[in-house]
Enzyme design. Structure first.
Site, PDB file in Angstrom:
ATOM      1  N   ASP A   1      -3.641   3.479   3.774  1.00 25.65           N
ATOM      2  CA  ASP A   1      -3.387   2.370   3.819  1.00 25.65           C
ATOM      3  C   ASP A   1      -4.195   1.281   3.028  1.00 25.65           C
ATOM      4  OD1 ASP A   1      -5.023   3.567   5.939  1.00 25.65           O
ATOM      5  OD2 ASP A   1      -5.598   1.497   6.508  1.00 25.65           O
TER       6      ASP A   1
ATOM      7  N   ARG B   1       0.652  -1.138  -0.221  1.00 24.59           N
ATOM      8  CA  ARG B   1      -0.001   0.055   0.016  1.00 24.59           C
ATOM      9  C   ARG B   1       0.906   1.299  -0.003  1.00 24.59           C
ATOM     10  NH1 ARG B   1      -4.460  -2.469   3.211  1.00 24.59           N
ATOM     11  NH2 ARG B   1      -3.879  -4.583   3.281  1.00 24.59           N
TER      12      ARG B   1
ATOM     13  N   ASP C   1      -9.645  -3.153  -0.011  1.00 21.37           N
ATOM     14  CA  ASP C   1     -10.460  -2.961   1.220  1.00 21.37           C
ATOM     15  C   ASP C   1     -11.960  -2.405   0.895  1.00 21.37           C
ATOM     16  OD1 ASP C   1     -11.164  -2.201   3.774  1.00 21.37           O
ATOM     17  OD2 ASP C   1      -9.261  -1.985   4.187  1.00 21.37           O
TER      18      ASP C   1
END
Ligand code: AMP
Ligand code: MG
Length: 471
Positions: free
Chosen positions: A245, A180, A255
């Site tokens: 992140d 990331r 995510d």
């Protein structure tokens, strides 16, 4: 069964991660194995569905050749700096080499506590696991770069979330890598230039072999993110938690927490319950991506030589985001209205449609798809808003090749109310709606009367306005 592991991240120095085996669960049971993805990776889907495969996917057995670890990273969450995050509930089992030679991470999300768990239990509950499974696979089917879902298993354990006991689950996630922007920030914040150099080399070798040095890497990541965010925008996708992140340097979407696809269009749309100020609203996504890339650029400065020249070069590279994004956005939205090669002169036509859709809260997916079926005007409560736009559009698309719109405008997206219905049923033990939703989303551009119900917008009472991180 042996998996074709080759764990390059685990060969990086020890300060990149914590070696950590998954924590076994009480009673693992399969929910879904993604057979098409297993095949693409050269894995044996039958084995993944077997008791031994289920044990491996739940973290109860570590397959031969794996080198399980939790990755270290930092990040800006909602703009606030957090010097240490890291995998608090995910274990990277290792990397497999697919038959075509491409390298993929296999990560178990919800696999138990790690040294990065802080106060968390290291687990995931069924709701977010199914949500990520559905949406990440739908994104892949739409052609958007994304992490994938290889499998979901239930754990036979109950975990506490928001005061309720919820069924636990583990998601086996596949990614080009899980590196990331926050991974770079972790080392930059510690002044660890040696680690940054190793990370740059690792990421170039893995994702951007044509890139030269840190500046080349920065330019490549900027270009990849510009393409990615334009793709999100073109499908009405709102990521919801674009913290540094949660931005993969590979250019994949990662995510799937409080993400959602818009039903009715408005640029200010926000779903995430924790995004009080609309930082990650639909229309803010490009600016936020550029902000994240500026953080990435800052991390690379110590590797870029003399300070003043480095800052100038990095700034120029980050400023490259806006034109790259605008170009990609124009190509995509041009195709959505039937233009094979839109130019800047077409912007007013596209923006005029979007403006009318926003005023009317016209359904994003149905309006664009309806352009090729003559049904777009039905999405406007006041059809005059469409009728006054249509003639100029018809004149402009005369002579354009057929099929441009059909290839750019899906007929089915993972609508929030459908995801919620699938999760609610699954919590009751009925996984049929989950499987049916996945089937409906596997070929999203092809109209299919069998899946007509998934093409409909929600009724007002069905509409979901809020999504939760639900970690
Ligand atoms: P996310 O909001 O999923 O991007 O996660 C932010 C950070 O919180 C990451 O470091 C996660 O590993 C950590 N985290 C989220 N949920 C849990 C959990 N249930 N247990 C431990 N750590 C967690
Ligand atoms: Mg995250």
């Amino acid at each position: 069964m042996t998996l074709p592991f080759d764990n390059s991240y685990a060969r990086l120095p020890e300060r990149f991660y914590a070696r950590q085996a998954p924590v076994p669960v009480r009673a693992p049971a399969p929910i879904s194995v993604n057979r098409a993805l297993a095949e693409r990776l050269g894995l044996d889907a039958d084995w993944l569905e077997s008791p031994e495969g289920t044990a491996a996917l739940a973290g109860n057995a570590v397959p031969e050749g794996a080198a399980p670890l939790a990755q270290a990273y930092a990040g800006h969450q909602f703009g606030g700096w957090v010097p240490q995050l890291g995998d608090g509930r995910a274990i990277l089992l290792g990397e497999v080499l697919a038959p075509d030679g491409l390298r993929f991470d296999i990560q178990l999300k919800g696999a138990g506590q790690t040294p990065f768990s802080r106060r968390g239990d290291g687990r995931a509950w069924l709701g977010p696991v199914l949500r990520e499974y559905i949406v990440s696979e739908a994104m892949a089917a739409l052609g958007v770069p994304t992490t994938r879902a290889l499998a979901a298993v239930s754990t036979g354990e109950q975990i506490l979330r928001d005061g309720f006991l919820r069924p636990g689950a583990v998601l086996a996630r596949v990614a080009a890598s899980h590196i990331r922007v926050g991974t770079f920030q972790y080392f930059a914040a510690r002044g660890d230039a040696e680690a940054l150099g190793l990370l740059v080399d690792h990421v170039i070798a893995r994702h951007y072999p044509a890139a030269r040095g840190p500046l080349g890497l920065l330019q490549a990541v900027v270009a990849a993110q510009a393409r990615l965010i334009a793709a999100w925008m073109s499908f009405g996708f709102i990521h919801g938690v674009m913290n540094t992140d949660n931005m993969a340097v590979s250019g994949e979407t990662i995510d799937y927490g409080p993400c959602a696809f818009m039903d009715g269009y408005h640029p200010d749309t926000v779903f995430s319950s924790i995004d009080q100020y609309g930082r990650y609203a639909y229309a803010n996504q490009p600016q936020i991506a550029a902000w994240n890339l500026a953080q990435f650029a800052t991390c690379l400065l110590p590797l870029m030589g003399e300070r003043e020249a480095a800052v100038a070069a990095a700034t120029e590279a980050v400023h490259g985001f806006a034109p790259a994004f605008q170009g990609a956005w124009l190509r995509r939205f041009g195709r959505k209205i039937g233009l094979s090669a839109a130019t800047k002169a077409d912007l007013p036509l596209i923006e005029s449609l979007l403006g009318r859709m926003a005023t009317e809260r016209a359904d994003f997916t149905r309006t664009f798809h309806g352009l090729s079926t003559g049904k777009a005007r039905d999405e406007f409560t006041d059809p005059a808003a469409f009728d006054s736009w249509e003639p100029a559009w018809r004149a402009r698309i005369a002579g354009e090749p057929a099929g441009v719109m059909a290839a750019a405008n899906p007929v089915r997206i993972p609508r929030n109310h459908r995801i919620e219905q699938a999760i609610t049923a699954a919590v009751e033990g009925d996984f049929a709606p989950f499987h049916r939703l996945n089937a409906a989303l596997a070929d999203p551009f092809r109209p299919d009367p069998d899946f007509a119900a998934f093409e409909a917008a929600p009724w007002p009472e069905e509409a979901v306005q809020r999504t939760f991180c639900g970690t």
